[in-house]
Write an enzyme that holds these catalytic residues in place. Structure first.
Site, mmCIF file in Angstrom:
data_model
loop_
_atom_site.group_PDB
_atom_site.id
_atom_site.type_symbol
_atom_site.label_atom_id
_atom_site.label_comp_id
_atom_site.label_asym_id
_atom_site.label_seq_id
_atom_site.Cartn_x
_atom_site.Cartn_y
_atom_site.Cartn_z
ATOM 1 N N ASP A 13 0.572 -2.060 -4.693
ATOM 2 C CA ASP A 13 0.400 -2.136 -3.450
ATOM 3 C C ASP A 13 0.379 -4.020 -3.156
ATOM 4 O O ASP A 13 -0.467 -4.407 -2.278
ATOM 5 C CB ASP A 13 -0.809 -1.576 -2.882
ATOM 6 C CG ASP A 13 -0.825 -0.086 -3.152
ATOM 7 O OD1 ASP A 13 0.407 0.616 -3.167
ATOM 8 O OD2 ASP A 13 -1.796 0.452 -3.599
ATOM 9 N N GLU A 14 0.858 -4.611 -3.866
ATOM 10 C CA GLU A 14 0.574 -6.203 -3.630
ATOM 11 C C GLU A 14 1.932 -6.692 -2.656
ATOM 12 O O GLU A 14 1.624 -7.902 -2.417
ATOM 13 C CB GLU A 14 1.095 -6.857 -5.065
ATOM 14 C CG GLU A 14 0.062 -6.642 -6.132
ATOM 15 C CD GLU A 14 0.493 -5.673 -7.043
ATOM 16 O OE1 GLU A 14 1.676 -4.939 -6.835
ATOM 17 O OE2 GLU A 14 -0.015 -5.476 -8.255
ATOM 18 N N LYS A 16 5.132 -5.881 -3.112
ATOM 19 C CA LYS A 16 6.601 -5.874 -3.973
ATOM 20 C C LYS A 16 7.541 -5.541 -3.184
ATOM 21 O O LYS A 16 8.601 -6.110 -3.505
ATOM 22 C CB LYS A 16 6.413 -4.950 -5.205
ATOM 23 C CG LYS A 16 5.416 -5.513 -6.112
ATOM 24 C CD LYS A 16 5.370 -4.707 -7.480
ATOM 25 C CE LYS A 16 5.230 -3.257 -7.475
ATOM 26 N NZ LYS A 16 3.614 -2.948 -6.962
ATOM 27 N N LYS A 18 8.479 -6.075 -0.003
ATOM 28 C CA LYS A 18 8.941 -7.279 0.730
ATOM 29 C C LYS A 18 9.677 -8.202 -0.176
ATOM 30 O O LYS A 18 10.608 -8.575 0.288
ATOM 31 C CB LYS A 18 7.805 -7.559 1.584
ATOM 32 C CG LYS A 18 8.351 -8.847 2.340
ATOM 33 C CD LYS A 18 7.419 -9.726 3.138
ATOM 34 C CE LYS A 18 7.891 -10.983 3.298
ATOM 35 N NZ LYS A 18 7.166 -12.059 4.331
ATOM 36 N N ASN A 38 5.223 7.974 -6.906
ATOM 37 C CA ASN A 38 4.066 7.522 -6.896
ATOM 38 C C ASN A 38 3.927 6.148 -6.160
ATOM 39 O O ASN A 38 2.834 5.838 -5.602
ATOM 40 C CB ASN A 38 3.182 7.488 -8.045
ATOM 41 C CG ASN A 38 4.001 6.803 -9.047
ATOM 42 O OD1 ASN A 38 5.140 6.669 -9.012
ATOM 43 N ND2 ASN A 38 3.437 6.710 -10.285
ATOM 44 N N GLY A 40 5.163 3.336 -3.359
ATOM 45 C CA GLY A 40 5.274 3.051 -1.762
ATOM 46 C C GLY A 40 5.885 1.858 -1.600
ATOM 47 O O GLY A 40 4.868 0.956 -1.721
ATOM 48 N N HIS A 41 6.993 1.506 -1.352
ATOM 49 C CA HIS A 41 7.481 0.343 -1.022
ATOM 50 C C HIS A 41 7.741 0.196 0.586
ATOM 51 O O HIS A 41 8.623 1.108 1.161
ATOM 52 C CB HIS A 41 8.641 -0.108 -1.643
ATOM 53 C CG HIS A 41 8.484 -0.139 -3.044
ATOM 54 N ND1 HIS A 41 9.274 -0.304 -4.265
ATOM 55 C CD2 HIS A 41 7.253 -0.568 -3.701
ATOM 56 C CE1 HIS A 41 8.905 -0.476 -5.203
ATOM 57 N NE2 HIS A 41 7.540 -0.558 -4.979
ATOM 58 N N THR A 42 7.314 -0.931 1.333
ATOM 59 C CA THR A 42 7.661 -0.963 2.789
ATOM 60 C C THR A 42 8.303 -2.048 2.936
ATOM 61 O O THR A 42 8.162 -3.219 2.444
ATOM 62 C CB THR A 42 6.231 -1.074 3.622
ATOM 63 O OG1 THR A 42 5.428 -0.063 3.268
ATOM 64 C CG2 THR A 42 6.444 -1.188 4.911
ATOM 65 N N GLN A 223 4.107 0.095 -8.997
ATOM 66 C CA GLN A 223 2.672 0.030 -9.440
ATOM 67 C C GLN A 223 2.381 -1.628 -9.718
ATOM 68 O O GLN A 223 2.949 -2.333 -9.102
ATOM 69 C CB GLN A 223 2.178 0.874 -10.488
ATOM 70 C CG GLN A 223 2.454 2.557 -9.895
ATOM 71 C CD GLN A 223 3.663 3.151 -10.102
ATOM 72 O OE1 GLN A 223 4.434 2.954 -10.740
ATOM 73 N NE2 GLN A 223 3.848 3.702 -8.938
ATOM 74 N N THR A 298 0.676 3.920 1.125
ATOM 75 C CA THR A 298 2.081 4.358 1.786
ATOM 76 C C THR A 298 2.289 5.839 0.988
ATOM 77 O O THR A 298 3.052 6.628 1.746
ATOM 78 C CB THR A 298 2.968 3.319 1.298
ATOM 79 O OG1 THR A 298 2.474 2.063 1.147
ATOM 80 C CG2 THR A 298 4.155 3.432 1.807
ATOM 81 N N THR A 299 1.803 6.081 0.150
ATOM 82 C CA THR A 299 2.302 7.604 -0.400
ATOM 83 C C THR A 299 1.283 8.583 -0.025
ATOM 84 O O THR A 299 1.812 9.668 0.278
ATOM 85 C CB THR A 299 2.445 7.356 -2.012
ATOM 86 O OG1 THR A 299 3.315 6.410 -2.389
ATOM 87 C CG2 THR A 299 2.806 8.604 -2.740
ATOM 88 N N ARG A 302 -4.242 7.322 1.759
ATOM 89 C CA ARG A 302 -5.623 7.234 1.434
ATOM 90 C C ARG A 302 -6.273 5.652 1.747
ATOM 91 O O ARG A 302 -5.382 4.733 1.669
ATOM 92 C CB ARG A 302 -5.993 7.502 -0.128
ATOM 93 C CG ARG A 302 -5.991 8.925 -0.358
ATOM 94 C CD ARG A 302 -6.221 8.917 -2.034
ATOM 95 N NE ARG A 302 -5.064 8.460 -2.820
ATOM 96 C CZ ARG A 302 -5.063 8.282 -4.006
ATOM 97 N NH1 ARG A 302 -6.010 8.940 -4.754
ATOM 98 N NH2 ARG A 302 -3.755 8.092 -4.806
ATOM 99 N N ASP A 332 -1.796 -14.252 4.985
ATOM 100 C CA ASP A 332 -2.333 -14.378 6.579
ATOM 101 C C ASP A 332 -3.616 -13.327 6.679
ATOM 102 O O ASP A 332 -4.447 -13.607 7.680
ATOM 103 C CB ASP A 332 -1.262 -13.953 7.347
ATOM 104 C CG ASP A 332 -0.622 -12.608 6.820
ATOM 105 O OD1 ASP A 332 -0.212 -12.540 5.923
ATOM 106 O OD2 ASP A 332 -0.709 -11.720 7.859
#
Ligand code: IMP
Length: 430
Positions: A13-14, A16, A18, A38, A40-42, A223, A298-299, A302, A332
């Site tokens: 969740d760093e 990655k 983007k 598992n 979750g990429h946004t 991950q 994202t997954t 939670r 930011d």
């Protein structure tokens, strides 16, 4: 011949998704090398937001090949759902390829994931319940189903005839009530095989061909190093190797083809799931980071646990992955805080630790020792976009001090600074 790896230096969740999308600009092929749905990429393009769990982020760049490497575990139901959703949004998805050697997440893997978590008590990892661990367990145990088996009805049937009755006994022994029906699983999964077969290739041949033509390949990690099966916070991490080494074994490419290893580092730390987290903030600053940073899985949706940046963790990742640069994300989000802290070492019952311990017992007793920095003013989304347009010089002075410290502390140059989710909220250093 240029291979560039993008991977996470913390607990996943760093940001990655983007950074991978950003780095994909110059690549001809983007390949994911480990994990499964598992992740979750946004990715935000203009006003459109895309969330992926399994597909490589690069799939949005229609002119480039997007590959699922052999190191992944693939749930075909998720694969087809994500492909279907993209098609509904106007993408043909004819640039997707899947390694014939990737493993398949079967229905019993998901059932066993849930049962194991219930039985594990204090050892439970808080998994995403996607069947990831049980699928990798079967891979290593040599009774997994691979993509190549899924597209051969006969082979699939022969394997399922052996595997399913044993899985039923495991489910029963674990106290589960699910009934597995071999015929039904066979029909369903052979059907998926038929639907995906046009995507299936020997991915190692494809990727090496692209590299040998002198074109760029981007290796997309999922991950993060601290969730890695070998180097993560065992047993609270995931079941795949999340380090730079996995970019090779998870795709079928040799070490000599890798030129850059970009470590994605969020300017603070977040974590979903259980396990020790020395810099966790259970106060209003933690809330600030969670709310402002949108720190919800994202997954699974939670809420993520949030805390200050931990350089003991990131230095460890820099070493293990031989990082050549850092991409600092979500800096930011720290805007508007009076003081910002970075943990530089741990106090373990009076003993100073500068290296990340293997023992979870030791880690859970470690107290962070911080360096403190002045914060900077907050800005609106539009203002951050304007700042990004003007480049590094336009950043707040206090932020530059923070970034200089990060470079020195981690011993890795900062190559990318991300000050918002959009592509145009990114600064590249020369
Ligand atoms: P699993 O990968 O579903 O087996 O979950 C094992 C642990 O890794 C759990 O603590 C999950 O929350 C965590 N995890 C798995 N994938 C990700 C990810 O993409 N980002 C953050 N945490 C993850």
């Amino acid at each position: 011949m240029a291979g560039r790896i993008v991977l996470g230096t913390q607990f996943g969740d760093e940001g990655k998704g983007k950074i991978t999308d950003y780095c994909a600009e110059t690549a001809n092929l983007i390949v994911r090398f480990q994990g499964g749905n598992n992740a979750g990429h946004t990715v935000k393009i203009g006003e459109e937001v895309y969330k992926f769990h399994l597909l490589p982020s690069g799939v949005l760049r229609r002119e480039k090949l997007a590959v699922i490497g052999n190191g992944l575990v693939v749930d075909p139901t998720v694969l087809l759902k994500e492909v279907g959703e993209l098609r509904n949004r106007g993408y043909e998805v004819d640039n997707l390829r899947i390694s014939d050697r990737a493993h398949v997440i079967m229905p019993y893997h998901k059932i066993i994931d849930g049962l194991e978590e219930q039985l594990k008590g204090k050892m439970k990892a808080g998994t995403t319940m996607r069947g990831i661990g049980p699928c990798y367990t079967d891979k290593v145990g040599r009774w997994g189903i691979r993509i190549v088996d899924l597209i051969d009805r006969q082979v699939l049937k022969e394997k399922l005839d052996v595997i399913v009755p044993i899985k039923q006994r495991i489910i029963d022994a674990f106290g589960g009530s699910d009934r597995l029906d071999t015929e039904a699983i066979w029909e369903e999964y052979a059907g998926y095989g038929g639907e995906i077969k046009d995507f299936v290739v020997d991915a190692s041949v494809l990727i090496n061909d692209v590299l040998n033509k002198g074109e760029e390949v981007l290796f997309e990690g999922a991950q993060g190093t601290h969730l890695c099966i070998d180097f993560g916070i065992y047993p609270f991490g995931t079941s795949s190797d999340c380090t730079a080494g996995a970019a090779l074994t998870g795709t079928g490419v040799g070490i000599g083809k890798i030129q850059d290893v970009v470590g994605v580092m969020k300017a603070y730390t977040s974590r979903v799931g259980t396990g020790p987290f020395p810099t966790e903030l259970e106060d209003e600053i933690g809330e600030h980071l969670r709310d402002k940073g949108g720190e919800y899985g994202t997954t699974t949706g939670r809420p993520r646990r949030c805390g200050w940046l931990d350089s003991v963790m990131v230095r460890y990742s820099a070493r293990i992955n031989a990082l050549t640069s850092l991409a600092v994300t979500k800096i930011d989000v720290l805007g508007g805080l009076d003081k910002i802290k970075v943990c530089t070492e741990y106090d373990f019952n009076g003993q100073i630790l500068t290296e990340f311990p293997a023992s979870m017992k030791v880690l859970s007793e470690c107290k962070p020792r911080y360096k403190e920095f002045d914060g900077w003013e907050d800005h609106t989304d539009e203002e951050w976009t304007g700042i990004a347009r003007h480049g590094y010089e336009a950043l707040p002075e206090e932020m530059k001090t923070y970034l200089d410290f990060i470079e020195e502390e981690m011993g890795v140059p900062v190559g990318i600074i991300s000050i918002g989710p959009a592509r145009d909220q990114t600064i590249t250093m020369d």
